[in-house]
Design an enzyme around this catalytic site. Structure first.
Site, short mmCIF file in Angstrom:
data_model
loop_
_atom_site.label_atom_id
_atom_site.label_comp_id
_atom_site.label_asym_id
_atom_site.label_seq_id
_atom_site.Cartn_x
_atom_site.Cartn_y
_atom_site.Cartn_z
N SER A 1 0.86 -1.18 0.00
CA SER A 1 0.00 0.00 0.00
C SER A 1 0.90 1.23 0.00
CB SER A 1 -0.93 -0.07 1.22
OG SER A 1 -1.81 1.01 1.22
N HIS B 1 -2.64 -0.65 -3.32
CA HIS B 1 -3.62 0.43 -3.18
C HIS B 1 -3.00 1.69 -3.77
CE1 HIS B 1 -4.49 -1.84 0.83
NE2 HIS B 1 -5.02 -2.48 -0.20
N ASP C 1 -4.56 -4.50 5.72
CA ASP C 1 -4.98 -5.36 4.61
C ASP C 1 -3.89 -6.39 4.34
OD1 ASP C 1 -6.42 -6.37 2.50
OD2 ASP C 1 -5.90 -4.76 1.10
#
Lengths: 282, 189
Positions: free
Chosen positions: B12, B39, B132
């Protein structure tokens, strides 16, 4: 959970799909397994005390539980004017062609909570076509259909949707089409005047209208190749010659024989037209 | 132990630089499919793929719905969709709700890949600012796959690799510079 447990879970998923089909006639056997399994696992968490077997028991014995499962297994996520370039293309390339028809029929297949139905209605209104348009908005999820009719959404979505609307070529501001109260917005119910909301299951039901445009975005991504192909054939039979089909921007038609009947209008935006190039010309 | 068939990578905040480092060190002869979920926050990963391709030893492409994960290619999850693997190793997309505020979510990719590749999968979790990927990595280990986590002390954003270590543990926990060489060792016969 060791490997035996994960295999057990695969068996449970199969049995639940079978129970839904035998007991209630809903066939999820042709859904893409990976997403279906994930949704079933989530339902097991929220409704089944953590196990899929408990879901199966409730599906078989508990009246009313079917609706809970159907909601859990359907796709209610969208936004207004999602992928603004698509709505801009509909406005600039598709609606001018539809304008030549005295009566315009549009089928929004898998309308979920209705965000795209209202988006379409606004487009048509602004292009001066709405008075002679009928939108058929269908879904197999009754509760989603009810919410679509109400047109009430969380106010926190409004900012993104307003931006989408303008990027899609909106002529006013989105706020002209909704009223805000507390944490919610409600879409102007006049936008619903030419929409018929109806229950239709793409897995099992047949053609029910003749349309110049079918919009079905991010629904077929949940279907197996075979069911995707069957659904595309259904759209082909529902469309007039030269009619338009609009899919989600990341959907692939490369494994669907029925796709050969559709010619890209804008391949990147997944807007197609029924008929070969010669049929489309003129 | 049979060689892995695929490598899934999740990251991310700070992910672009981390991926550039790892992909640059890969052996161009790797026969595995590499599948990336990062992300990015953008609405189109096209530019992200181009940036990765500048550094990557292997070709980079956005993962295409229904198409198979191909060996020797880095597939990147498209923006706005969850990316999943089916058991026949083809890609599926979903617009199900965000997981850990993210779509695509690493957990969704990892869990589906774990079911599809079972013990023949390597999962790599790197820098990121949320949690995540932790449960997805746990799923990979449960199915017998190999979990690789960037040392949180070495990560631009440590909370994601730390969350993964806390929940799933790891078979290998090491600094970014050593991840590419490790993947070459794990993946090449």
């Amino acid at each position: 959970m060791d490997s035996t447990d994960t295999e057990l879970e695969d068996i449970e998923v199969e049995l639940l799909v079978r129970a839904l089909q035998r007991r209630h006639g809903y066939d999820f056997g042709q859904y893409s397994p990976a997403s279906l399994k994930r949704r079933i696992q989530q339902l097991a968490h929220t409704q089944g005390d953590g196990t899929i077997s408990r879901l199966i028991e409730r599906v078989l014995h508990e009246p009313g539980f079917l609706q809970v499962v159907l909601e859990g297994l359907s796709v209610p996520v969208s936004e207004m004017f999602r992928d603004p370039p698509v709505f801009r293309a509909l406005r600039e390339q598709v609606l001018p062609v539809l304008a030549s028809y005295p009566q315009i029929n549009i089928w929004q297949a898998g309308c979920a909570h209705g965000q795209e139905v209202y988006s379409l209605a606004i487009l048509l209104e602004e292009e001066g076509l709405y008075e002679r348009t009928q939108i058929y908005a269908t879904d197999f999820n009754e509760s989603a259909l009810r919410q679509a009719q109400e047109g009430i959404y969380p106010a926190k979505e409004a900012q993104l949707w307003s931006r989408n609307y303008l990027e899609a070529g909106g002529r006013h501001t989105l706020a002209d089409y909704y009223s805000a109260r507390y944490e919610l917005i409600k879409l102007d119910q006049r936008l619903r005047r030419n929409v018929i909301f109806a229950n239709h299951n793409l897995v099992a039901d047949e053609v029910f209208c003749e349309a110049q445009l079918v919009v079905c975005r991010n629904v077929l991504i949940y279907f197996s190749d075979a069911l995707q192909d069957r659904t595309l054939a259904l759209f082909r039979h529902s469309l007039v010659r030269g009619g338009f089909l609009c899919l989600g921007t990341r959907e692939s038609l490369d494994f669907a024989p029925s796709a050969k009947d559709f010619t890209p209008v804008d391949a990147g935006l997944r807007i197609y037209r029924l008929g070969g190039r010669s049929a489309v010309r003129g | 132990m049979p060689a892995p068939q695929a490598v899934v990578l999740g990251c991310s905040a700070g992910g672009l630089a981390a991926l550039e480092t790892v992909l640059a060190q890969l052996d161009p002869a790797l026969p595995q499919a590499l599948i990336v979920c990062c992300h990015t926050g953008s609405s189109d990963v096209g530019l992200f793929c181009e940036l990765l391709a500048l550094h990557s030893a292997l070709p980079v492409a956005e993962a295409a719905e229904r198409h198979p994960a191909r060996g020797g290619v880095v597939h990147v999850a498209p923006s706005g969709y969850h990316l999943l693997l089916e058991t026949d190793h083809r890609f599926s997309l979903s617009i199900d709700p965000k997981v850990c505020y993210s779509r695509p979510a690493i957990d969704v990719l990892f869990a589906s890949a774990a079911a599809a590749y079972r013990e023949r999968l390597v999962g790599v979790l790197m820098t990121g600012a949320n949690h995540d990927g932790a449960s997805g990595l746990a799923e990979i280990r449960r199915r017998g796959g190999i979990a690789v986590v960037q040392d949180p002390q070495d990560a631009e954003a440590p909370s994601m690799p730390q969350a993964a270590l806390d929940l799933a543990g790891a078979d290998h926990c090491l600094p970014l510079q050593q991840i590419g060489p490790l993947l070459n060792r794990l993946c090449l016969p």
